[in-house]
Write a protein that holds these residues in place. Structure first.
Motif: not given
Length: 182
Positions: A3-10, A39-53
């Protein structure tokens, strides 16, 4: 997660375009964070940190997701191994905040370099290849199936006519070598 595939892909496409990190690697990293956060929402919030790190420490994005995932799971001390100053007794939120401050903007900064531009082009080319492959693969599979059916017929033809074909080709090569048909 479907259900969150669009958010994840974006999110993945945006991070990939900014940082030059492969979108499949980012998707795997995202999945790792979803397992930790639930949570997809919480994972999304941490993805920038992952990329930056990943860019700051020149590490694989999957390894960076593992580190952030472990921190989310409560092992905040792991961030110290990567140079993040964490106060004793810091909560997960505080530790992640310190990591975000330590690595902020590194993915974008890398993406703005010549090496980052090259990575962006490489990822874009890979994505085009994947898209073309996905479209051509069914037709290619049909062609291979047809060829597999035809090979016994081709073999039988050459078994029957191979000697004649060889004599004709030898004659053609002789003419080409000597320059004379006689």
């Amino acid at each position: 997660m479907d259900a969150s595939r669009g958010t994840i892909d974006k999110t993945v496409q945006s991070l990939s375009a900014m940082s030059g990190i492969d979108d499949e690697a980012l998707t795997s990293a995202f999945t790792r964070l979803v397992r930790s956060t639930g949570s997809v929402k919480q994972a999304q919030e941490q993805m920038m940190l992952v990329a930056d790190m990943a860019r700051a420490k020149q590490m694989d994005v999957g390894a960076a997701a593992d580190v952030v995932g472990k921190a989310v799971d409560g092992n905040v001390g792991i961030l110290k191994r990567y140079g993040v100053e964490i106060e004793k007794g810091a909560s997960v939120t505080q530790a992640l905040g310190a990591a975000q401050q330590a690595f902020a903007g590194q993915a974008k900064a890398y993406g703005d370099t010549s090496a980052g531009a090259q990575d962006k082009v490489r990822v874009a080319i890979e994505n085009v290849q994947e898209s073309i492959g996905a479209k051509l693969l069914p037709a290619f599979n049909q062609m291979l199936a047809w060829a597999a059916q035809q090979l016994p017929k081709i073999q039988a033809f050459f078994d029957t006519h191979g000697g004649s074909i060889r004599r004709v080709l030898n004659g053609i090569f002789w003419v080409l070598r000597t320059g004379s048909p006689w």
